[in-house]
Design a protein around this motif. Structure first.
Motif, short mmCIF file in Angstrom:
data_model
loop_
_atom_site.label_atom_id
_atom_site.label_comp_id
_atom_site.label_asym_id
_atom_site.label_seq_id
_atom_site.Cartn_x
_atom_site.Cartn_y
_atom_site.Cartn_z
N GLU A 95 26.92 72.41 58.52
CA GLU A 95 27.21 71.23 57.70
C GLU A 95 25.97 70.36 57.53
O GLU A 95 25.70 69.87 56.43
N ILE A 96 25.19 70.21 58.59
CA ILE A 96 23.95 69.42 58.52
C ILE A 96 22.99 70.04 57.50
O ILE A 96 22.45 69.35 56.64
N VAL B 241 20.14 61.98 50.40
CA VAL B 241 20.64 61.92 51.77
C VAL B 241 19.46 61.90 52.72
O VAL B 241 18.38 62.41 52.42
N ASN B 242 19.67 61.30 53.87
CA ASN B 242 18.65 61.30 54.91
C ASN B 242 19.33 61.58 56.24
O ASN B 242 20.55 61.75 56.31
N LEU B 243 18.55 61.65 57.28
CA LEU B 243 19.11 62.00 58.58
C LEU B 243 20.14 60.99 59.07
O LEU B 243 21.14 61.36 59.68
N ASP B 244 19.91 59.71 58.80
CA ASP B 244 20.88 58.69 59.23
C ASP B 244 22.23 58.88 58.53
O ASP B 244 23.28 58.81 59.17
N LEU B 245 22.20 59.11 57.24
CA LEU B 245 23.44 59.31 56.48
C LEU B 245 24.17 60.57 56.94
O LEU B 245 25.39 60.56 57.12
N VAL B 246 23.43 61.64 57.14
CA VAL B 246 24.04 62.90 57.61
C VAL B 246 24.62 62.71 59.00
O VAL B 246 25.72 63.18 59.30
N ALA B 247 23.91 62.00 59.86
CA ALA B 247 24.41 61.74 61.22
C ALA B 247 25.74 61.00 61.17
O ALA B 247 26.66 61.32 61.92
N LEU C 196 19.58 69.82 66.17
CA LEU C 196 20.30 70.95 65.57
C LEU C 196 19.54 71.51 64.37
O LEU C 196 19.44 72.73 64.19
N ARG C 197 19.01 70.62 63.54
CA ARG C 197 18.24 71.06 62.38
C ARG C 197 16.99 71.83 62.81
O ARG C 197 16.69 72.91 62.29
N ASP C 198 16.28 71.29 63.79
CA ASP C 198 15.05 71.94 64.25
C ASP C 198 15.33 73.28 64.91
O ASP C 198 14.56 74.23 64.75
N PHE D 134 15.85 75.63 62.12
CA PHE D 134 14.56 75.96 61.53
C PHE D 134 13.82 77.00 62.37
O PHE D 134 13.19 77.91 61.83
N GLU D 135 13.86 76.84 63.69
CA GLU D 135 13.18 77.80 64.57
C GLU D 135 13.76 79.19 64.40
O GLU D 135 13.02 80.18 64.30
N GLU D 136 15.08 79.28 64.37
CA GLU D 136 15.72 80.58 64.21
C GLU D 136 15.40 81.18 62.83
O GLU D 136 15.07 82.36 62.73
#
Length: 129
Positions: A83-84, A96-102, A115-117, A120-122
Motif C-alpha cells: 500500500e505504501i 503525496v508525501n511520506l507524512d500523508l502516506v503515514a 518499509l519503503r527502504d 527498495f533493497e529487495e
C-alpha cells in the motif's frame, strides 16, 4: 542505499502501471519498421527477422523484465508495504508525501520509510543494481 539508486527505482515504480502500454507501443514500432522493409524480402525471411528483432530488442526485454520483477516483489511483500509503494509511486496523484502516506496507513513516518527502504533493497537486489 545511494540516492541515484533510489531515484532510479522510484522512476521504474512510477512507470510500472504503464509498462504494458510502453511494451505494446515499442512492439508496434518494431512492427511498423518491419513493414517498411517487407517489400525487399520474401515472407518467410521477414517473419524470422521480425521474431528475432522483437525477442532481442533491449527496450522490450528490459520492460518485460522490470514488470515481472516488480510484480514479484509486490506479491512477496506485506500488505502495508504494498500500500505504501502504491500510494507513493503508482497513483496518479503525485502530491503525496511520506507524512500523508503515514497517516493513511496508520504508521509513523519512520516506519513508512523503513518499509519503503526495505522494499527498495529487495527490488534493487532482484534488478541487479
Amino acid at each position: 542505499m545511494e540516492k541515484w539508486k533510489k531515484d532510479y527505482l522510484k522512476g521504474i515504480l512510477r512507470d510500472y502501471p504503464n509498462m504494458e502500454d510502453y511494451y505494446l507501443e515499442r512492439k508496434e514500432k518494431l512492427l511498423l519498421h518491419n513493414k517498411r522493409t517487407r517489400q525487399q524480402a520474401n515472407m518467410d525471411t521477414k517473419n524470422k527477422k521480425l521474431l528475432i528483432s522483437i525477442s532481442l530488442d533491449r527496450q522490450l526485454v528490459n520492460l518485460e523484465r522490470n514488470q515481472k520483477i516488480i510484480t514479484m516483489c509486490l506479491e512477496n511483500t506485506t500488505a502495508e508495504t504494498k500500500e505504501i509503494i502504491e500510494l507513493l509511486y503508482m497513483k496518479n496523484n503525485q502530491k503525496v508525501n511520506l507524512d500523508l502516506v503515514a497517516d493513511q496507513v496508520f504508521l509513523s513516518k519512520r516506519q513508512v520509510m523503513r518499509l519503503r527502504d526495505a522494499f527498495f533493497e529487495e527490488l534493487a537486489e532482484h534488478l541487479g543494481i
